[in-house]
Write a protein that holds these residues in place. Structure first.
Motif, short mmCIF file in Angstrom:
data_model
loop_
_atom_site.label_atom_id
_atom_site.label_comp_id
_atom_site.label_asym_id
_atom_site.label_seq_id
_atom_site.Cartn_x
_atom_site.Cartn_y
_atom_site.Cartn_z
N ARG A 338 4.44 60.06 56.71
CA ARG A 338 5.39 60.92 57.58
C ARG A 338 6.28 60.02 58.34
N GLN A 341 8.99 59.13 55.85
CA GLN A 341 9.75 60.46 55.54
C GLN A 341 10.73 60.83 56.69
N ILE A 342 10.55 60.52 57.74
CA ILE A 342 11.12 60.70 58.97
C ILE A 342 12.45 59.70 58.90
N GLU A 346 16.12 60.82 58.67
CA GLU A 346 17.30 60.22 59.58
C GLU A 346 18.51 59.72 58.95
N ASN A 555 12.22 70.85 57.19
CA ASN A 555 11.40 69.91 58.03
C ASN A 555 11.17 70.80 59.37
N LEU A 557 13.16 71.17 61.87
CA LEU A 557 13.71 70.39 62.70
C LEU A 557 14.97 71.24 63.46
N LEU A 563 13.97 62.39 66.39
CA LEU A 563 13.36 62.01 65.15
C LEU A 563 12.86 60.58 65.37
N GLU A 566 9.52 60.53 67.37
CA GLU A 566 8.46 60.97 66.63
C GLU A 566 8.01 60.09 65.25
N ARG A 567 9.03 59.11 64.79
CA ARG A 567 8.63 58.12 63.79
C ARG A 567 7.74 57.20 64.65
#
Length: 977
Positions: A338, A341-342, A346, A555, A557, A563, A566-567
């Motif tokens: 994840r 992916q983030i 971005e 996603n 968003l 983001l 969250e990452r």
């Protein structure tokens, strides 16, 4: 022959009032314009003959439709010559009232017959003519546009018309009179039934007598058989009684030994059962020892169950911990994926944001350039409008043209005045000097010509000046109108420049300089190029925005989501899962080594399952402990019960042989065997199974003999009752059968010759069936004919039936002969029609077609066409042109009329009407038809020929001519007019 003599019509459809007299031999041409009444002339003849409206294109169906418009009454009179008699027909139609039909038949001067009444007139005319309206329309009345009428008829309708045209009604009447009716068939059937009833009444008594005699012989044969059978059964009963007594004595002797043998047999069975029970008790004791040993082992296994439960619980914890380790590993990988992916999202969003910003800037730049381009175009239109407004109207040119026109007009007037003065001078000179008048005249002419030529030239120049003045004035007016429009256009363009945000130029030169600067900034790009570039940039911008929006939707968003935070959270969670996993992995590894299993969930579960299986087995054995104890107790009780049964069986057997040893529990199997052998020895000495068999056989034989005796005794009763029944009420025999009486009766019966029974019975069955059948048939016929108890004469009834049958056969043969004759006459019409058609067809088609054939069922035409490949072939009429098809149909109609109206009949119509047959004919083929009607085959066959035509026809080829106009005779050369 039937000829038309006179026709009068008053207010009949288009005919106002006409009266025509027809010669016996005439070729009459009827002409006139459309709706002059030509076809109505044809309809008037038809109406006079048959009292019915002719169905034509005018739509007339009811009789009141035949009355001319705006009048109340119509009248038609027709005189028809039939041989020596003249038929005067008068038909009057009145709106809303009874129509009046009148017929006068005149023969010579003194003989006159009057028929009145509509039905009577119609019937008499049809009877005298020998045909009806349909038959006439199929032959000598060729209606307008109905040339194919004959081809459209069904076979039945065509044969019906032929029967009327050929006077075949008499044959039809003969067929009808001779035809065997249903009543005739019922009468024949009744006479046949009377003949059958008379024959049955004569034959039935003979068959009844034969049947009575045969039945008497059969009765005596049955009596003889019954007597002999009774004697046989009585003797058999006596023999059976003796046999039964002997068998009863033998049974008593065997019965005493059988009783002892049965006791010994039962004792042997008891000893054997006791021995078997002892064996079961021994087996039961061995099973008790085995169960006790198994019970002790089960008690030892119960102590191992707690240790196994503890091991299973620890393995279960290890399997659970391994599952949690797998979950931690999956969570670690999930959080790491994840976070990656983030990071990718971005980077992609930053790339898409940059693309959107770039395309938005490019689109704004292009829109700015389009705005400038619009300003340049508006400036160009402003410059053009300003230049057009600056042009002044050409009023001076108009005034110059007006002056030139006025000068030419003045010169032209002077020239005219000079010409007039000159002519006046020469005229006065010629008056005062007559001798020089000619000279003056010549001079006047010469001078006048010169002045006239000069005046003509001036007139032409003045006309051109007027034309040029008009053109100039039109231009001035157009320019004045254009000036007002250009002012409005200038104001409109200035408003547009204001909307575009640019000031109004002060001069045309300033506007032109501004346009040059804008064009230089456009880099030679056209408006289409800019708009294409704008569309492409807008499309790329929309695509980038759509991809960015789709990425956010996929996603989940929104615009406010962080983001980066969250990452970072996903990376922390992945590290924490990694730390916990490493700590739990070491603990699980130590426990797996203690159980000597691999650190794998499946391996731990297999070890757990194995321990669980061992514990389940021990638990099952623990559960079986109580069952084993109960089974041991049950078997011990069963052993005691078996010993009691052995004692009872042994004591019961010892009661049969008292010298046997007494029973005790310790008695072995050999003791039981010895006891059984002793019983078996005595059993064999007394006879054993053989004695049982002998006793059963004696009982069976005795039972069979008793059964046979009962059956034979019953047979005696039945047979003796039959004997008494056959003899009758006066039987000399006693009530019960006596051998002596029966033997005496049998001797007397054997002396009679009664014949063969089978033959007699066959004869009886045949006679019974015959008598029964005849009796039933007699009753049925008597009921149907109403002749109960009435005796008929057989010969007379047979003669009446045969006479009626012969009469019906003769009538049926007569009907067949009349029908065959009628069909043969009708069948001859088709060959005759084809012969005439082959003679007419070349004339009508100008030798183009020579041969044709007809389908005998449908009358469909096929014509030989030489243009077909391979020498020609017959072709259907429908493939030809419209005019040619009409010529084929007309040829068939004319040929059919010639074939069905032979001159030798004496009562055939000698007239023929053709209503507008030339509409589709060319000139050559029209001439051919005219030749047929005036000189050819048709002219020779018919005395009176009427041709109705609105096209040009050479009237000199006809003997007479009638021209109709507005329902009246406008012109005619018929006699009596």
């Amino acid at each position: 022959m039937i000829r038309l003599k006179r026709l009068y019509a008053h207010n009949f459809k288009q005919l106002q009032e006409i009266e025509l007299h027809f010669p016996d031999h005439a070729r009459i041409l009827v002409q006139g314009k459309n709706e002059a009444g030509k076809s109505t002339l044809f309809e008037a003849v038809f109406f006079a003959l048959f009292g019915a409206a002719l169905a034509t294109e005018t739509g007339a169906r009811g009789l009141e439709d035949l009355i001319r418009y705006d009048v109340e009454k119509a009248r038609v009179e027709l005189d028809v010559q039939m041989g020596v008699r003249l038929f005067k027909i008068v038909r009057s139609i009145v709106r809303g009232r009874q129509n009046v039909w009148e017929l006068d038949i005149v023969r010579g001067e003194n003989e006159h017959e009057e028929i009145r009444g509509n039905t009577a007139v119609n019937k008499r005319l049809v009877a005298e003519l020998g045909f009806d309206g349909d038959a006439l329309l199929n032959t000598c009345f060729v209606e307008q546009k109905k040339l194919e009428k004959l081809e459209g008829l069904s076979k039945a309708k065509r044969e019906e018309s032929l029967a009327k045209l050929l006077n075949l009604d008499m044959l039809v009447q003969i067929e009808s009179e001779l035809k065997v009716t249903a009543e005739d068939k019922r009468e024949l059937e009744r006479l046949k039934k009377r003949a059958d009833l008379a024959a049955i009444q004569a034959e039935l008594p003979t068959f009844q007598t034969q049947l009575a005699k045969t039945e008497e012989q059969i009765t005596l044969i049955e009596l003889r058989g019954a007597v002999n059978g009774t004697l046989t059964e009585l003797r058999a009963v006596q023999q059976l009684d003796a046999t039964i007594q002997t068998l009863a004595r033998e049974r008593e002797n065997v019965a005493q030994r059988v009783e002892r043998i049965e006791a010994l047999k039962q004792a042997m069975l008891d000893v054997k059962a006791a021995r078997d029970t002892i064996e079961r008790s021994v087996d039961n004791a061995r099973e008790i020892e085995r169960l006790k040993q198994e019970h002790s082992e089960t008690q030892r296994a119960i102590g191992e169950i707690p240790n196994l439960k503890n091991q299973i619980a620890r393995l279960d914890w290890l399997a659970h911990r391994l599952g949690r380790l797998e979950q931690l590993r999956a969570a670690r990988e999930r959080y790491a994926q994840r976070a990656a992916q983030i990071a990718n999202i971005e980077a992609r969003l930053m790339e898409l944001d940059a693309s959107v910003a770039h395309e938005e800037a490019a689109l704004a730049q292009i829109e700015t350039r389009l705005h400038e381009y619009a300003i340049g175009e508006a400036l160009g239109e402003w410059i053009a409008a300003q230049q057009e407004v600056g042009i002044a109207p050409a009023e001076e040119a108009v005034r110059a043209q007006q002056r030139a026109r006025d000068q030419l007009a003045q010169q032209f007037r002077l020239q005219l005045y000079g010409l007039v003065v000159m002519l006046l001078v020469f005229w006065m000179a010629s008056v005062f000097v007559p001798s020089a008048a000619l000279v003056f005249f010549v001079l006047a002419v010469l001078v006048g010509i010169g002045l006239a030529m000069r005046a003509t030239m001036l007139w032409r120049e003045m006309a051109r000046a007027v034309e040029e003045l008009g053109r100039v004035e039109g231009q001035v007016q157009a320019r004045a109108s254009a000036s007002e429009a250009q002012q409005a256009r200038v104001r409109e363009i200035q408003d547009r420049l204001t909307q575009l945000g640019t000031p109004i130029p002060e001069t045309i030169e300033a506007a032109q300089a501004q346009r040059v600067m804008i064009a230089r900034e456009m880099n030679n790009q056209s408006l289409d190029d800019l708009r294409a570039e704008q569309d492409a940039t807008r499309a790329r911008l929309l695509d980038a925005r759509a991809v960015r929006g789709e990425l956010r939707r996929q996603n989940a968003l929104d615009e406010t989501r962080d983001l980066s935070a969250e990452r970072a959270r996903c990376e922390r969670l992945a590290q924490k899962a990694e730390q916990i996993w490493m700590r739990w992995q070491a603990h699980a590894q130590a426990m797996a080594q203690a159980f000597q299993v691999e650190l794998d969930v499946n391996a731990v579960q297999r070890a757990q399952f194995q321990l669980q299986a061992q514990m389940d087995q021990l638990q099952k054995r623990a559960n079986d402990a109580n069952r084993l104890a109960q089974e041991i107790a049950r078997r011990e009780q069963q052993t005691q019960t078996l010993l009691e049964q052995v004692r009872d069986l042994y004591e019961r057997a010892r009661a049969v042989q008292a010298d046997a040893p007494a029973w005790n529990p310790a008695l072995e199997l050999n003791g039981y065997n010895d006891f059984g052998k002793a019983l078996r020895a005595e059993y064999d000495v007394l006879g054993g199974d053989a004695l049982f068999k002998q006793a059963r056989e004696l009982e069976g034989e005795l039972g069979r003999r008793f059964g046979e005796r009962a059956t034979r005794q019953q047979n005696v009763h039945v047979l003796y009752a039959r004997v008494q029944e056959l003899i009758g009420a006066n039987s000399p025999l006693s009530a019960s059968p006596e051998v002596a009486e029966l033997e005496s009766l049998a001797a007397r019966l054997s002396q009679l010759d009664l014949g063969d029974e089978a033959t007699l019975r066959a004869q009886q069955r045949e006679l019974v069936g015959r008598v029964r059948s005849l009796s039933d048939r007699q009753a049925q016929l008597e009921h149907e004919l109403g002749l109960q108890s009435q005796v008929l004469d057989r010969a007379e009834c047979q003669r009446e039936w045969e006479q009626k049958l012969r009469e019906m056969m003769v009538r049926e043969r007569g009907v067949e002969m009349a029908s065959v004759a009628r069909r043969r006459i009708v069948q001859k019409i088709l060959p005759a029609t084809m012969d005439y058609m082959r003679r007419i067809l070349p004339m009508l088609t100008r030798d183009r077609y020579h041969d044709a054939q007809l389908d005998p069922e449908t009358y469909k035409i096929q014509v030989w066409d030489e243009r077909v490949a391979n020498g020609g072939a017959f072709k259907e009429k429908n493939i030809f042109s419209g005019g040619t098809k009409d010529q084929f149909s007309l040829a068939l109609r004319l040929a059919f009329a010639l074939a069905t109206l032979p001159a030798e009949r004496g009562a055939a119509p000698s007239f023929i009407f053709l209503d507008e047959p030339l509409g589709s004919f060319d000139d050559e083929r029209a001439d051919a038809l005219i030749y047929l009607l005036t000189e050819g085959e048709i002219a020779r066959a018919f005395d009176q020929i009427f041709l109705i035509s609105h096209v040009h026809v050479n009237e000199r080829l006809f003997t007479h001519r009638v021209v109709l106009e507005n329902g009246r005779v406008a012109e005619t050369d018929l006699p009596g007019q």
